[in-house]
Write an enzyme that holds these catalytic residues in place. Sequence first.
Site, PDB file in Angstrom:
ATOM      1  N   ARG A  72       0.842  -1.051  -0.014  1.00 46.95           N
ATOM      2  CA  ARG A  72       0.205  -0.001   0.129  1.00 46.95           C
ATOM      3  C   ARG A  72       0.878   1.209   0.058  1.00 46.95           C
ATOM      4  O   ARG A  72       0.361   2.353  -0.590  1.00 46.95           O
ATOM      5  CB  ARG A  72      -1.027  -0.047   1.053  1.00 46.95           C
ATOM      6  N   LYS A 128      -2.589   6.561   1.332  1.00 52.32           N
ATOM      7  CA  LYS A 128      -2.369   6.880   2.897  1.00 52.32           C
ATOM      8  C   LYS A 128      -1.379   8.098   3.007  1.00 52.32           C
ATOM      9  O   LYS A 128      -0.291   7.773   3.173  1.00 52.32           O
ATOM     10  CB  LYS A 128      -1.983   5.732   3.628  1.00 52.32           C
ATOM     11  N   GLU A 156     -16.545   6.370   4.117  1.00 52.74           N
ATOM     12  CA  GLU A 156     -15.884   5.792   5.450  1.00 52.74           C
ATOM     13  C   GLU A 156     -15.855   7.111   6.570  1.00 52.74           C
ATOM     14  O   GLU A 156     -16.409   8.141   6.213  1.00 52.74           O
ATOM     15  CB  GLU A 156     -14.570   5.428   5.243  1.00 52.74           C
TER      16      GLU A 156
END
Length: 318
Positions: free
Chosen positions: A82, A184, A220
Site C-alpha cells: 500500500r 495513505k 468511510e
Amino acid sequence: MENNNIDWANLDFGYIKTDYRYVCNFKDGAWDEGGLTTDDKVVISECAGVLQYAQTVFEGMKAYTTEDGRIVTFRPDLNAERMENSARRLEMPVFPQDRFIDAVVQTVKANAAYVPPFGSGATLYIRPFMFGSNPVIGVKPADDYQFRVFTTPVGPYFKGGVKPITIRVSDFDRAAPNGTGHIKAGLNYAMSLYAIMDAHRQGFDENMYLDPGTHTKVEETGGANFLFVTKDGKVVTPKSNSILPSITRRSLVYVAKEYLGLEVEEREVYLEEVKDFAECGLCGTAAVISPVGKVVDHGKEMCFPSGMTEMGPVIQKL
Ligand SMILES: *Cc1c(COP(=O)(O)O)cnc(C)c1O
C-alpha cells in the site's frame, strides 16, 4: 533491555519515544543502505517539500506478543504494497517492499522491550513514513526523500469495556472524486481536522463521509472503514475508489467468509439503507472494530438494534 515502567493497561493511543528507529535516505536517485538510530529528531530545510507542499505518505500496523512469547506483526507485506501505491500517487520514489518489511522487523526487534505482553490488550504501534526532504519552492516533486519507521506502545482501544459510538453524516467531503482518498497520505488527514473537531464540538464521536460526487453513498470515517450487518446476518462493506483500502477490513471480510461462513457483499451502500442495517462497526488498525450505535443525519437519528451499550452479535464474533 527491560521495561518495567509502562502501565500497559492504562496507555492511551499516544506517542511514547522508544529506543530505536529506522532511517533511510534517497539521494541522487537511490536509497542508501539505511539502518537503526537512537536519534528521534529530523533536521531538514525550512523549504523541504514536505513542509511546503505536504509531500508525505505513511503506514500504520501493530506488533503483538503471542501466548508463547513470540513477537509478531500483522501483514506488513500488505502495508509495504500500500505504501508503494501511495508513493507512486504522490510522485515519490518507492521504498522497495522487501526493504520495507526488513525495516519494520529491525525496528520492532530493536524495541522488543516495548512490545506489550500477551493479554495486556496493549500493542506496539508501528509507523513507517516517507517525506520530501530537500528545498522545493516551485510546485514539483522533491529530489531527496527520507523513509523512517518508529514505534510507540499504545493501550487497549476499549479501556473499561466497549462503548458504541455516535457518528454524524458529514457535510464535508473527505476525498475528491478521482482524488487521493485511496492513498495513505498526510494531506487526507490535514483537511479532515476541521471536520472532526466540528463533529466533536457538536457532540459526535466521528464523521460519516459520503461519496463526494453525489452525497448519497457511504464512504468511510476520517480513519476507519465501515462494516454493516444486515438483519439476516449478511456483512456489507462499502465499495468506492475514494475509500482507503483498510487491511483490517480485508482480513475481517476473509474471517467473515472463510471462518464464520457469512455472506459478504462489497458494494455501493446508499445512505438511504443505513437505517435498515442491524449492526454497524468501524474497522482499522487503531480501532480494531469499534461498534457504532447511532448515525445522525441532520437531526434524523438512525439507531441500530444492537443499541448503545453493547456490540452487536456479528460484530462481536468478528
Ligand atoms: C489507515 C486507514 C484506515 C484503516 O486501514 P488499516 O489498514 O485497517 O489500518 C481506514 N481509513 C483511512 C482513511 C485510513 O487512513
